[in-house]
Scaffold this motif. Sequence first.
Motif, short mmCIF file in Angstrom:
data_model
loop_
_atom_site.label_atom_id
_atom_site.label_comp_id
_atom_site.label_asym_id
_atom_site.label_seq_id
_atom_site.Cartn_x
_atom_site.Cartn_y
_atom_site.Cartn_z
N UNK A 178 0.85 -0.99 0.17
CA UNK A 178 0.30 0.75 0.06
C UNK A 178 0.97 0.90 0.11
N UNK A 179 2.07 1.54 0.44
CA UNK A 179 3.29 2.60 0.68
C UNK A 179 3.69 2.87 -0.65
N UNK A 180 3.70 1.16 -1.41
CA UNK A 180 4.35 1.68 -3.08
C UNK A 180 3.40 2.05 -3.98
N UNK A 181 2.10 1.51 -3.16
CA UNK A 181 1.78 2.23 -4.26
C UNK A 181 0.70 3.29 -4.37
N UNK A 182 0.93 3.29 -3.41
CA UNK A 182 0.24 5.50 -2.68
C UNK A 182 1.40 6.02 -3.13
N UNK A 183 2.36 5.62 -3.27
CA UNK A 183 3.49 6.35 -2.89
C UNK A 183 3.34 6.75 -4.75
N UNK A 184 2.99 5.80 -5.66
CA UNK A 184 3.33 6.51 -6.93
C UNK A 184 1.33 7.12 -7.50
N UNK A 185 1.11 7.25 -6.04
CA UNK A 185 -0.56 7.70 -6.84
C UNK A 185 -0.25 8.42 -5.74
N UNK A 186 0.14 9.37 -5.33
CA UNK A 186 0.52 10.80 -4.76
C UNK A 186 0.95 12.03 -5.24
N UNK A 187 1.67 11.10 -6.58
CA UNK A 187 2.10 12.29 -7.22
C UNK A 187 0.85 12.14 -8.61
N UNK A 223 -4.22 -1.43 8.62
CA UNK A 223 -3.20 -0.25 9.04
C UNK A 223 -3.08 0.91 7.98
N UNK A 224 -2.31 -0.05 7.27
CA UNK A 224 -1.71 0.49 6.20
C UNK A 224 -2.33 0.72 4.63
N UNK A 225 -3.46 0.32 4.84
CA UNK A 225 -4.54 0.29 3.60
C UNK A 225 -5.06 1.74 3.29
N UNK A 226 -5.11 2.45 5.06
CA UNK A 226 -5.81 3.86 5.18
C UNK A 226 -4.59 4.68 5.63
N UNK A 227 -3.87 4.24 6.28
CA UNK A 227 -2.52 5.25 6.77
C UNK A 227 -1.75 6.02 5.22
N UNK A 228 -1.65 4.87 4.51
CA UNK A 228 -0.91 5.20 3.07
C UNK A 228 -1.68 5.99 2.00
N UNK A 229 -3.03 6.04 1.57
CA UNK A 229 -3.90 6.73 0.62
C UNK A 229 -4.12 8.09 1.84
N UNK A 230 -3.99 8.09 3.40
CA UNK A 230 -4.88 9.10 4.07
C UNK A 230 -3.09 10.01 3.79
N UNK A 231 -1.95 9.61 3.62
CA UNK A 231 -0.55 10.04 3.34
C UNK A 231 -0.57 11.16 2.19
N UNK A 266 -5.65 -6.39 -3.51
CA UNK A 266 -4.60 -6.45 -4.38
C UNK A 266 -5.14 -5.00 -4.22
N UNK A 267 -3.41 -4.03 -3.87
CA UNK A 267 -3.89 -2.75 -3.72
C UNK A 267 -3.83 -1.98 -4.75
N UNK A 268 -3.87 -2.67 -6.06
CA UNK A 268 -4.06 -1.65 -7.13
C UNK A 268 -5.25 -1.57 -7.22
N UNK A 269 -6.36 -2.28 -6.92
CA UNK A 269 -7.64 -2.46 -7.13
C UNK A 269 -8.03 -1.91 -6.11
#
Length: 485
Positions: free
Chosen positions: A117-126, A165-173, A450-453
Amino acid sequence: MTSQCLNVVQLPTDLFIGGQWINSISQARIEVFNPSTQQIIASVADASLDDAQAAVDAAAKAAPAWAATPARARSEILRRCFELMTRDKERLATLISMENGKSLNDALGEVTYAAEFFRWFAEEAVRIEGDFSRSPSGLARTIVQYEPIGIALLVTPWNFPAAMATRKIAPALAAGCTCILKPATDTPLTAYLVAEILAEAGVPDGVVNVITTRASGKVCSQILDDDRVRKLSFTGSTEVGRVLLRKAADSVVNCSMELGGNAPFLVFDDADIDVAVEGAMIAKMRNGGEACTAANRFYVQRGIAAEFSKRFAERMSALRVDDGAKAGTQCGPLINASAVEKVASLVDDAVSKGAVVLTGGNSPDRVGYFYSPTVLINVPANADLLKEEIFGPVAPIVVFDHEDEAVDAANATEYGLVAYVFTGDIARGMRISERLESGMIGLNRGIVSDPAAPFGGVKQSGLGREGAHHGMLEFMEAKYISVNW
Ligand code: NAP
Ligand code: MG
């Protein structure tokens, strides 16, 4: 065995507020048990209402700078979270096995999923995009931009202590929000270890705060009553979800709810039986059956039913049931004594109504909260376990003749999280997938996470989606600017 890589004494167990580790103001502690051994492994701080207030204050203090941090910088920090969680995979997995009971193998799978989730949302953040258009009247230009929604309260269950926890923290951040995580009281240690890793990765003080408490209801109510808190993201039971939705109504807090499931698992005569049995093992036994996505009801077409049931029961009875943290264990204990009582009473109810036990149907005689992997056939429609979440290693099988009968039975529930369909005819599979009232479908697959779905349910399984681009938008508000130029 990897428990050597974990020194329990060095684990963080105090509240994590504003980047500081602090005991609760009351000094009260909560004991944490290992469900495999029933031994106490640690104690964590028990947050009071004052501690909860301090956590909201810390999240509020950190909010403006975090929202103003360039997306690229937020992305880099999230990427580092992924790297450090991956580095600490074994340590985290061992801890998950110890406090939750799941097998080390399942725990390692969870950590990989959680880190992703951190890898995926690192990519989504931008990739926070907006919209531009001319209004149909021709009088204005319409600009839509997405902004962080504000402080988020994240409430998570015990069955995936890291991933929920990470499924929420990563997109929130990624969205630019700060947050307060309230993990489940049965599994608080993993959340604190994740917090320690995030701090090392460079998440600024106050951006993620973690508090454990015995008074979940009161603490969450107080947090939701604070006008600065604009988001609730909850994963847990539908029952508690309803309570929190009512509470959130008081200050009109935006809610994302990942609630209970009652997944049907449909096997048609034309299915590849090896694929169906393998899918059944994964859909039923990932996490020992303690998953919202766990296959809860097996509807098998008459022509394949006897063979499928026999082979599935053979696989279930061959599972090695043991201490979750021991190498080679395939099925650990359930989370606590009341979980075992609930599973046992559901099986007893089904048997009293005519179900036949092919394997299992009891608790092994040993220390720990164990229940044997169980397969039941001839399960009557009025058995309680076809209506309720079993949340344990029990598979009830019901035979059907016609496609419509299977679809009607699958849809006859207030839940709609996930459904599984096994057929050799992909056109039939697609037709049935479209008829099933479910947020997610596994077509010839026993796992959908799947974090990407976009993960989430329809009906009383929830509101909103986690993962994919959708997951980040749950933490954002659309702002529309009507421009005259
Ligand atoms: P739960 O009893 O609903 O608890 C979930 C979380 O809510 C825990 O942190 C719990 O804290 C907290 N809580 C309990 N009562 C509360 C209240 N009145 N106000 C505020 N917070 C409260 O669920 P669980 O037993 O931990 O987890 C199992 C359930 O989660 C199953 O129904 C499963 O299907 C669901 N689940 C859903 C998904 C999904 O994505 N849809 C994923 C995983 C699990 P305490 O621990 O202190 O009680
Ligand atoms: Mg609970």
